[in-house]
Design an enzyme around this catalytic site. Structure first.
Site, mmCIF file in Angstrom:
data_model
loop_
_atom_site.group_PDB
_atom_site.id
_atom_site.type_symbol
_atom_site.label_atom_id
_atom_site.label_comp_id
_atom_site.label_asym_id
_atom_site.label_seq_id
_atom_site.Cartn_x
_atom_site.Cartn_y
_atom_site.Cartn_z
ATOM 1 N N HIS A 101 41.451 27.064 32.210
ATOM 2 C CA HIS A 101 41.177 26.538 30.868
ATOM 3 C C HIS A 101 41.246 25.012 30.974
ATOM 4 O O HIS A 101 42.020 24.474 31.782
ATOM 5 C CB HIS A 101 42.261 26.902 29.852
ATOM 6 C CG HIS A 101 42.484 28.356 29.622
ATOM 7 N ND1 HIS A 101 43.318 29.124 30.398
ATOM 8 C CD2 HIS A 101 42.014 29.185 28.653
ATOM 9 C CE1 HIS A 101 43.351 30.359 29.922
ATOM 10 N NE2 HIS A 101 42.571 30.432 28.862
ATOM 11 N N ASP A 104 44.727 23.694 31.031
ATOM 12 C CA ASP A 104 45.566 24.029 32.200
ATOM 13 C C ASP A 104 45.586 22.881 33.195
ATOM 14 O O ASP A 104 46.556 22.706 33.924
ATOM 15 C CB ASP A 104 45.001 25.232 32.981
ATOM 16 C CG ASP A 104 44.910 26.500 32.175
ATOM 17 O OD1 ASP A 104 45.645 26.613 31.177
ATOM 18 O OD2 ASP A 104 44.100 27.375 32.549
ATOM 19 N N HIS A 271 44.229 44.497 28.394
ATOM 20 C CA HIS A 271 43.604 44.503 27.068
ATOM 21 C C HIS A 271 43.057 45.898 26.758
ATOM 22 O O HIS A 271 43.105 46.348 25.619
ATOM 23 C CB HIS A 271 42.469 43.478 26.996
ATOM 24 C CG HIS A 271 42.922 42.066 27.162
ATOM 25 N ND1 HIS A 271 42.043 40.993 27.108
ATOM 26 C CD2 HIS A 271 44.138 41.520 27.382
ATOM 27 C CE1 HIS A 271 42.714 39.864 27.283
ATOM 28 N NE2 HIS A 271 43.987 40.161 27.462
ATOM 29 N N ASP A 309 50.835 41.625 31.355
ATOM 30 C CA ASP A 309 50.083 40.894 32.391
ATOM 31 C C ASP A 309 50.744 40.937 33.765
ATOM 32 O O ASP A 309 50.877 39.916 34.441
ATOM 33 C CB ASP A 309 49.903 39.416 31.987
ATOM 34 C CG ASP A 309 48.771 39.220 30.982
ATOM 35 O OD1 ASP A 309 47.936 40.124 30.833
ATOM 36 O OD2 ASP A 309 48.731 38.147 30.355
HETATM 37 C C1 XUL Z 1 44.850 36.352 27.210
HETATM 38 C C2 XUL Z 1 43.823 36.246 28.261
HETATM 39 C C3 XUL Z 1 43.289 34.890 28.531
HETATM 40 C C4 XUL Z 1 41.853 34.844 28.925
HETATM 41 C C5 XUL Z 1 41.304 33.461 29.088
HETATM 42 O O1 XUL Z 1 45.340 37.633 27.025
HETATM 43 O O2 XUL Z 1 43.487 37.224 28.890
HETATM 44 O O3 XUL Z 1 44.083 34.322 29.522
HETATM 45 O O4 XUL Z 1 41.643 35.526 30.129
HETATM 46 O O5 XUL Z 1 41.426 32.689 27.955
HETATM 47 CO CO CO Z 2 42.241 37.497 30.509
#
Ligand code: XUL
Ligand code: CO
Length: 438
Positions: A101, A104, A271, A309
């Site tokens: 990003h 980052d 997700h 995660d």
């Molecule tokens: C958040 C996520 C992010 C995206 C990029 O859950 O997955 O890190 O991958 O913005």
């Molecule tokens: Co992601």
């Protein structure tokens, strides 16, 4: 390059399944050929900047625990130390790609102009590190969720100035991604959703999001960026409900805004499970609609319901997703991005290596298993046999639209059709699958 951060770890070698060296690959051999392509070409691994180098290891109850000397202040000096640590790590791990990003890699300034200037300086260094190491950009993205201005969303904010600010931010990061030769650009709807419908005009907000996506696509063509724009579905977290809920919801959204030929999906394991699906389901839904772009590989925890995660470690899941990916002809421009974070207690510098090595080996095992399933062809034969009836006249004519409901009904009565149930053979198939999983 400045002083070495990961100096106690050497380049990670491939040593094979019998190796007892925890800092070696046992299955991931970048050059090994599988179904006509090398493992590196199939898997296109990417290290993610945010979890691995930006996170201090904090959680909602406690402070950072990791040894990250570049996180003590927000300065360009520290951003440079971080970047040399990041490229040293990626080089030693032997991954071909990374993802980041904007926020980052460079500190946010007081104005967008200042933030862009900081970013441009760091992109200069990034270009040098990419040229030095040969590591490429899988995707870039803009952080439209951290700053308080985005608390009520970016594109879906009730304030049009926030929409405009987010659009300006994305424009710059898209241009940077283009300049770096990025393979994709990702749009994750960080806070594009709501916490309460009492203060949310859902219809208006989704229209705003649709227009925002169209603007990004228009600009991509204007600047000649040939990478793929990807949306990353997520059902909730941080908001109670995110508009990009899952693959099916995003597909409907893309069609509504006539973007289905312009935008693909970046599907993330955790997700998928947050949305009540399996990772395999989300990938299969994306490939069925020609929408699979890339994947964020990680895992949740089956006992709790949030986005933990963690690093992926299930060979069975890797086998199932690679089967879907191989059947769809591969990931194309996409890759396997490690959107995963080590646990808060994993404070040794080499824990980052152990985490990535483990997941890379698991993906390699999944690839080899899936390739064996495809080469054997037995599962596919059974699947084809299950649908074989559709190859006959009745099936073909009904699907082609040659028969009306009246004609189909007449046919059932005149031919006295009385189909017999057949076994679905699920347990037999599950046993068969297990024979391929090593
Ligand atoms: C958040 C996520 C992010 C995206 C990029 O859950 O997955 O890190 O991958 O913005
Ligand atoms: Co992601």
């Amino acid at each position: 390059m400045s002083e070495s951060f990961f100096k106690d770890t050497a380049k990670i070698p491939f040593e094979g399944a019998d190796s007892n060296n925890p800092l070696a690959f046992r299955h991931y051999d970048a050059t090994q050929m599988v179904l006509g392509k090398s493992m590196a070409e199939h898997l296109r691994f990417a290290v993610c900047y945010w979890h691995s180098f930006n996170s201090p290891g904090a959680d909602i109850f406690g402070a950072g625990t990791y040894d990250r000397p570049w996180l003590t202040e927000k300065s360009l000096l520290q951003a440079r130390t971080k970047m040399s640590g990041a490229f040293e790590f990626m080089e030693k791990l032997g991954v071909p790609y990374f993802c980041f990003h904007d926020r980052d890699v460079a500190p946010e300034g007081d104005t967008l102009k200042e933030s862009n200037e900081n970013l441009d300086q760091m992109i200069g260094m990034m270009e040098e590190e990419m040229a030095r190491t040969g590591i490429k950009l899988l995707w870039g993205t803009a952080d439209l969720f951290n700053h308080p201005r985005f608390a009520a969303g970016a594109a879906t904010n009730p304030d049009p100035q926030v929409f405009a600010y987010a659009a300006a931010q994305v424009k710059h990061v898209l241009e940077i991604t283009h300049r770096l030769g990025g393979a994709n650009y990702v749009l994750w709807g960080g806070r594009e959703g709501y916490d309460s419908l009492l203060h949310t005009d859902l219809k208006r907000e989704t229209a705003q999001l649709g227009r925002f996506m169209q603007l990004v696509v228009e600009h991509k063509h204007k600047i000649g960026f040939t990478g793929t724009i990807l949306i990353e579905p997520k059902p909730h977290e941080p908001t109670k409900h995110q508009y990009d809920y899952d693959v099916a919801a995003v597909y409907a959204f893309l069609q509504k805004f006539d973007l289905q030929d312009e935008i693909k999906l970046n599907v993330e394991a955790n997700h998928a499970t947050l949305a009540g699906h399996s990772f395999q389901h989300e990938i299969a839904t994306a490939t069925a609609n020609g929408l699979l772009g890339s994947i964020d590989i990680n895992r949740g925890d089956p006992q709790n319901g949030w986005d933990t995660d963690q690093f992926a470690n299930s060979v069975e899941e890797a086998t199932l997703i690679l089967l879907e990916i191989l059947k769809a002809g591969g990931l194309g421009n996409g890759g396997f991005n490690f959107d995963a974070k080590i646990r808060r207690q994993s404070i040794a510098r080499d824990d980052l290596f152990h985490a990535h090595i483990g997941s890379m080996d698991v993906a390699a095992q999944g690839l080899l298993n899936a390739a064996r399933i495809i080469e054997d062809g037995h599962l596919q034969e059974l699947l084809d046999a299950r649908y074989a009836g559709w190859q006959g006249d009745l099936g073909e004519q009904m699907l082609a639209g040659d028969l009306s409901l009246q004609q189909i009904s007449d046919l059932v009565h005149s031919q006295n059709l009385n189909p017999e149930p057949v076994s679905g053979r699920q347990e037999m198939l599950e046993n068969l699958l297990n024979r391929y999983i090593y």
